[in-house]
Design a protein around this motif. Structure first.
Motif, mmCIF file in Angstrom:
data_model
loop_
_atom_site.group_PDB
_atom_site.id
_atom_site.type_symbol
_atom_site.label_atom_id
_atom_site.label_comp_id
_atom_site.label_asym_id
_atom_site.label_seq_id
_atom_site.Cartn_x
_atom_site.Cartn_y
_atom_site.Cartn_z
ATOM 1 N N PRO A 32 0.817 -1.217 0.000
ATOM 2 C CA PRO A 32 0.000 0.000 0.000
ATOM 3 C C PRO A 32 0.854 1.271 0.000
ATOM 4 C CG PRO A 32 -0.892 -1.598 1.558
ATOM 5 C CD PRO A 32 0.442 -2.135 1.085
ATOM 6 N N ARG A 33 2.141 1.159 0.364
ATOM 7 C CA ARG A 33 3.026 2.327 0.350
ATOM 8 C C ARG A 33 3.570 2.642 -1.032
ATOM 9 N NH1 ARG A 33 5.369 2.809 5.786
ATOM 10 N NH2 ARG A 33 7.110 3.903 4.848
ATOM 11 N N GLY A 34 3.303 1.782 -2.015
ATOM 12 C CA GLY A 34 3.910 1.935 -3.341
ATOM 13 C C GLY A 34 3.186 2.922 -4.242
ATOM 14 N N THR A 35 3.749 3.124 -5.425
ATOM 15 C CA THR A 35 3.142 3.985 -6.451
ATOM 16 C C THR A 35 1.932 3.277 -7.041
ATOM 17 O OG1 THR A 35 5.370 4.660 -6.996
ATOM 18 C CG2 THR A 35 3.678 5.216 -8.607
ATOM 19 N N VAL A 36 0.832 3.996 -7.207
ATOM 20 C CA VAL A 36 -0.381 3.355 -7.740
ATOM 21 C C VAL A 36 -0.103 2.858 -9.168
ATOM 22 C CG1 VAL A 36 -2.801 3.653 -8.363
ATOM 23 C CG2 VAL A 36 -1.929 4.630 -6.240
ATOM 24 N N PHE A 37 -0.402 1.592 -9.382
ATOM 25 C CA PHE A 37 -0.091 0.916 -10.647
ATOM 26 C C PHE A 37 -1.127 1.288 -11.707
ATOM 27 C CE2 PHE A 37 -0.064 -2.837 -13.458
ATOM 28 C CZ PHE A 37 1.275 -2.819 -13.805
ATOM 29 N N LYS A 38 -0.657 1.717 -12.881
ATOM 30 C CA LYS A 38 -1.552 2.167 -13.946
ATOM 31 C C LYS A 38 -1.191 1.493 -15.267
ATOM 32 C CE LYS A 38 -2.691 6.581 -11.945
ATOM 33 N NZ LYS A 38 -2.460 8.016 -11.935
ATOM 34 N N GLN A 39 -2.108 1.639 -16.234
ATOM 35 C CA GLN A 39 -1.890 1.033 -17.555
ATOM 36 C C GLN A 39 -0.595 1.535 -18.194
ATOM 37 O OE1 GLN A 39 -3.488 -1.415 -18.838
ATOM 38 N NE2 GLN A 39 -2.821 -1.414 -20.967
ATOM 39 N N SER A 40 -0.268 2.827 -17.995
ATOM 40 C CA SER A 40 0.956 3.365 -18.601
ATOM 41 C C SER A 40 2.184 2.607 -18.068
ATOM 42 C CB SER A 40 1.088 4.864 -18.330
ATOM 43 O OG SER A 40 0.945 5.122 -16.959
ATOM 44 N N LYS A 41 2.134 2.213 -16.805
ATOM 45 C CA LYS A 41 3.253 1.465 -16.217
ATOM 46 C C LYS A 41 3.297 0.044 -16.799
ATOM 47 C CE LYS A 41 6.658 0.771 -13.421
ATOM 48 N NZ LYS A 41 7.908 1.487 -13.598
ATOM 49 N N ALA A 42 2.115 -0.555 -16.951
ATOM 50 C CA ALA A 42 2.065 -1.899 -17.560
ATOM 51 C C ALA A 42 2.674 -1.847 -18.961
ATOM 52 C CB ALA A 42 0.625 -2.403 -17.616
ATOM 53 N N LYS A 43 2.320 -0.791 -19.716
ATOM 54 C CA LYS A 43 2.841 -0.666 -21.082
ATOM 55 C C LYS A 43 4.355 -0.498 -21.084
ATOM 56 C CE LYS A 43 0.379 1.843 -24.168
ATOM 57 N NZ LYS A 43 -0.473 2.983 -24.602
ATOM 58 N N SER A 44 4.865 0.339 -20.173
ATOM 59 C CA SER A 44 6.317 0.552 -20.217
ATOM 60 C C SER A 44 7.074 -0.696 -19.752
ATOM 61 C CB SER A 44 6.722 1.831 -19.463
ATOM 62 O OG SER A 44 6.894 1.582 -18.119
ATOM 63 N N LEU A 45 6.503 -1.449 -18.803
ATOM 64 C CA LEU A 45 7.178 -2.691 -18.385
ATOM 65 C C LEU A 45 7.167 -3.729 -19.517
ATOM 66 C CD1 LEU A 45 5.901 -3.039 -14.701
ATOM 67 C CD2 LEU A 45 8.216 -2.450 -15.458
ATOM 68 N N ALA A 46 6.059 -3.781 -20.264
ATOM 69 C CA ALA A 46 5.984 -4.728 -21.386
ATOM 70 C C ALA A 46 6.993 -4.329 -22.466
ATOM 71 C CB ALA A 46 4.569 -4.764 -21.949
ATOM 72 N N LYS A 47 7.145 -3.017 -22.675
ATOM 73 C CA LYS A 47 8.085 -2.527 -23.687
ATOM 74 C C LYS A 47 9.536 -2.843 -23.281
ATOM 75 C CE LYS A 47 8.583 1.522 -26.560
ATOM 76 N NZ LYS A 47 8.520 2.964 -26.572
ATOM 77 N N GLN A 48 9.838 -2.612 -21.998
ATOM 78 C CA GLN A 48 11.204 -2.901 -21.519
ATOM 79 C C GLN A 48 11.496 -4.398 -21.573
ATOM 80 O OE1 GLN A 48 11.241 -1.246 -17.550
ATOM 81 N NE2 GLN A 48 10.876 0.813 -18.330
ATOM 82 N N ASN A 49 10.444 -5.199 -21.350
ATOM 83 C CA ASN A 49 10.549 -6.659 -21.439
ATOM 84 C C ASN A 49 11.701 -7.219 -20.591
ATOM 85 O OD1 ASN A 49 10.085 -9.268 -22.240
ATOM 86 N ND2 ASN A 49 9.808 -8.754 -24.399
ATOM 87 N N GLU A 50 11.855 -6.691 -19.374
ATOM 88 C CA GLU A 50 12.922 -7.161 -18.476
ATOM 89 C C GLU A 50 12.389 -8.233 -17.537
ATOM 90 O OE1 GLU A 50 15.620 -3.122 -18.039
ATOM 91 O OE2 GLU A 50 14.048 -3.506 -16.591
ATOM 92 N N ASP A 51 13.288 -9.128 -17.117
ATOM 93 C CA ASP A 51 12.890 -10.175 -16.173
ATOM 94 C C ASP A 51 12.467 -9.549 -14.845
ATOM 95 O OD1 ASP A 51 13.544 -11.938 -18.129
ATOM 96 O OD2 ASP A 51 15.451 -12.568 -17.237
ATOM 97 N N MET A 52 11.527 -10.206 -14.161
ATOM 98 C CA MET A 52 10.994 -9.663 -12.906
ATOM 99 C C MET A 52 11.025 -10.716 -11.797
ATOM 100 S SD MET A 52 7.567 -7.570 -13.807
ATOM 101 C CE MET A 52 6.631 -8.348 -15.045
ATOM 102 N N ILE A 53 11.284 -10.229 -10.610
ATOM 103 C CA ILE A 53 11.091 -11.034 -9.399
ATOM 104 C C ILE A 53 10.008 -10.304 -8.610
ATOM 105 C CG2 ILE A 53 12.129 -11.788 -7.221
ATOM 106 C CD1 ILE A 53 14.882 -11.695 -8.707
#
Ligand SMILES: C[S@@+](CC[C@H](N)C(=O)[O-])C[C@H]1O[C@@H](n2cnc3c(N)ncnc32)[C@H](O)[C@@H]1O
Length: 213
Positions: A88-109
């Motif tokens: 709950p302390r994090g940045t509110v997750f939005k579609q623009s963030k989903a798009k940029s993460l998909a574009k970066q296509n980096e591995d995630m933990i």
């Protein structure tokens, strides 16, 4: 993209990751998932992963040592992965963030906290903290699924049509929503499909969909 999920409840993910678009994304090698059971990194014979908070208070916190051990284990397989923490302390997750993460296509933990949360020192091993909305869930598993689903469906080759992701909701400033849509029958219990959609006039339909008419 490789996604490693650190959780006390790996079974929660089995159906979600192996259904529909997330299944398809694995089939076309756009993504691979690894479920890491945090309990494996618990301390002592009881594999303890939680403890009471310093200073008092209700509930238990995830301990920092098992969390760091699990991240280090994940990084052995994928050293450049970015570490995500739902909170709950994090940045509110939005579609623009989903798009940029998909574009970066980096591995995630992705770490999935439980109970009252986690020892704050874990944030030194975290790259991004995200919140999925102003409400409190029981654990980080559902926020992790939200992150995964919203990003993976945008990876190249996952959605069917080229435009599927372009004409969806939240494309502009994360606020715009897609136009209303209808399918057969033309009339149901007196409720009719808007005439314009049956007209075959694509220019006018486009205008209607943009709300210009
Ligand atoms: C029961 S919650 C803990 C809530 C915490 N005590 C508080 O009041 O902020 C357990 C975990 O679920 C996850 N969580 C709950 N709601 C969330 C949200 N809206 N966004 C992201 N993660 C959430 C977080 O990882 C959190 O640490």
């Amino acid at each position: 993209m490789k996604v490693q999920i650190i959780t006390l409840f790996p079974e929660m993910f089995e159906k979600v990751l192996n259904t529909s678009m997330l299944w398809k994304a694995q089939e076309c090698s756009a993504v691979s998932f690894e479920l890491i059971d945090l309990r494996t990194f618990g301390i002592g014979v009881r594999r303890t992963v939680d403890d009471t908070p310093y200073g008092g208070g209700d509930g238990m916190l995830l301990k920092v040592e098992p969390l760091v051990a699990a991240i280090e284990h994940a990084k052995k397989i994928s050293p450049n992965s970015k570490v995500f923490l739902p909170t709950p302390r994090g940045t509110v997750f939005k579609q623009s963030k989903a798009k940029s993460l998909a574009k970066q296509n980096e591995d995630m933990i992705i770490i999935c906290p439980r109970y009252e949360g986690y020892d704050e020192r874990i944030t030194d091993w975290v790259d991004e903290q995200f919140c999925i909305g102003n409400y409190v869930l029981t654990g980080g598993e559902i926020p992790a699924m939200v992150l995964i689903d919203s990003v993976v469906r945008l990876l190249p080759g996952v959605l069917g049509g080229d435009l599927s992701a372009e004409i969806e909701s939240f494309q502009q400033d994360d606020v715009s929503v897609e136009f209303p849509q209808y399918t057969r029958p033309e009339e149901f219990r007196g409720k009719k499909v808007p005439k314009i959609l049956l007209s075959g006039h694509h220019a006018q339909i486009d205008k209607w969909r943009k709300g210009d008419e």
